[in-house]
Enzyme design. Sequence first.
Site, PDB file in Angstrom:
ATOM      1  N   SER A   1       0.829  -1.196   0.000  1.00 44.90           N
ATOM      2  CA  SER A   1       0.000   0.000   0.000  1.00 44.90           C
ATOM      3  C   SER A   1       0.875   1.263   0.000  1.00 44.90           C
ATOM      4  CB  SER A   1      -0.960  -0.051   1.201  1.00 44.90           C
ATOM      5  OG  SER A   1      -1.972   0.917   1.092  1.00 44.90           O
TER       6      SER A   1
ATOM      7  N   ASP B   1      -9.590  -6.373  -3.640  1.00 46.84           N
ATOM      8  CA  ASP B   1      -9.179  -5.110  -3.028  1.00 46.84           C
ATOM      9  C   ASP B   1     -10.137  -3.990  -3.425  1.00 46.84           C
ATOM     10  OD1 ASP B   1      -7.905  -2.971  -1.909  1.00 46.84           O
ATOM     11  OD2 ASP B   1      -5.942  -3.399  -2.782  1.00 46.84           O
TER      12      ASP B   1
ATOM     13  N   HIS C   1      -6.981  -6.423  -0.044  1.00 44.99           N
ATOM     14  CA  HIS C   1      -5.913  -5.455   0.215  1.00 44.99           C
ATOM     15  C   HIS C   1      -4.868  -6.023   1.172  1.00 44.99           C
ATOM     16  CE1 HIS C   1      -4.245  -1.450  -0.017  1.00 44.99           C
ATOM     17  NE2 HIS C   1      -4.179  -1.376   1.304  1.00 44.99           N
TER      18      HIS C   1
END
Length: 432
Positions: free
Chosen positions: A245, A363, A391
């Site tokens: 991320s 995600d 995610h």
Amino acid sequence: MLTGVTDGIFCCLLGAPPNAVGPLESVESSDGYTFVEVKPGRVLRVKHAGPAPAPTPPPPLSDAAQGDQSGLVRCQRRITVYRNGRLLVENLGRAPRADLLHGQNGSGEPPAALEVELADPAGSDGRSVPGSAGSGSGGRRRRARRPKRTIHIDCEKRITSCKGAQADVVLFFIHGVGGSLAIWKEQLDFFVRLGYEVVAPDLAGHGASSAPQVAAAYTFYALAEDMRAIFKRYAKKRNVLIGHSYGVSFCTFLAHEYPDLVHKVIMINGGGPTALEPSLCSVFNMPTCVLHCLSPCLAWSFLKAGFARQGAKEKQLLKEGNAFNVSSFVLRAMMSGQYWPEGDEVYHAELTVPVLLVHGMHDKFVPVEEDQRMAEILLLAFLKLIDEGSHMVMLECPETVNTLLHEFLLWEPEPSPKALPEPLPAPPEEKK
């Protein structure tokens, strides 16, 4: 932390600059963590683990002495930025694309030219158009455009297999917003068992790192300098960066700053190759007290968006993995501090390091189109999709992620036809 405060007081008394960065000080804890003071009063917790030091082997012969051409890749690329906001990326050499993983998603040779409309700060997504820059819609020829600047890349890189028994290989794991180094537990344990040296820091304000009560401490640039300090402390000859991320942005920053030290990069649900700019209309712009009251709702929203399923197992992973456990002040400062205008498409197109992109198909934070666009922009990129992941795919599917990462570490490109050794001449036949 106390040492940092004391040093800060002495700096004020002695007239030394308060922000001067001196030698990194560290304290070893009994549970295997290291607390590194990257700046006075700014302490990061770091997990540093690896195998016991082995006897030093004799130094290997140089590549020239061995005549070894394995893993040698010629990186040739021309990047042209036009005044109308378009970007033309021309791949001039042969890139090793399709020989990485069996069953790779979207494998194939990269297009000879890729034309991209640079994403504007307002957030409109750029469209990539493979093919020639001179083709126009409706058969209409475009007017010749004046380039704003042109970047030429022409270098050779040796990409080799990174094995656990090799003492010059270090794996760096960098988490994202709201997480901690605990999200990498399965990966850290897996690679330490294989003999790798691993380094995983807690970002400032996360995990057990210090949490300054100043919003400026959580800008992208402040956090990037923290990661630079950690990288320079532990880096060896061949370093692999693994980011998740927001942590992907710091991996990109380090790969751009240290191209000779970063050997490979792995980006997990990192998003597209666009410059960072905080959103003006976001729930994270609310006052800290309001965010604190909304924290149960935010945690539930993260569970729904970050995990493919929302069962008891996922709730336990969210709690044990510290996937989203940060104060309201730090969360607000982190989200509003994501300003990095340099990290645009051109910045990513300049990277010559091989990159593995891992994306969880469930995600809801990062659409798959963003990682696909990242794969198009990067010179040496491989995209792998995990159907059952979201995610937090490293928590949901640790075995799959570990296998993908390990295969990428062991991968090295096939030698080019010119680098293949010539066959030995056949022995002469004996005359009777």
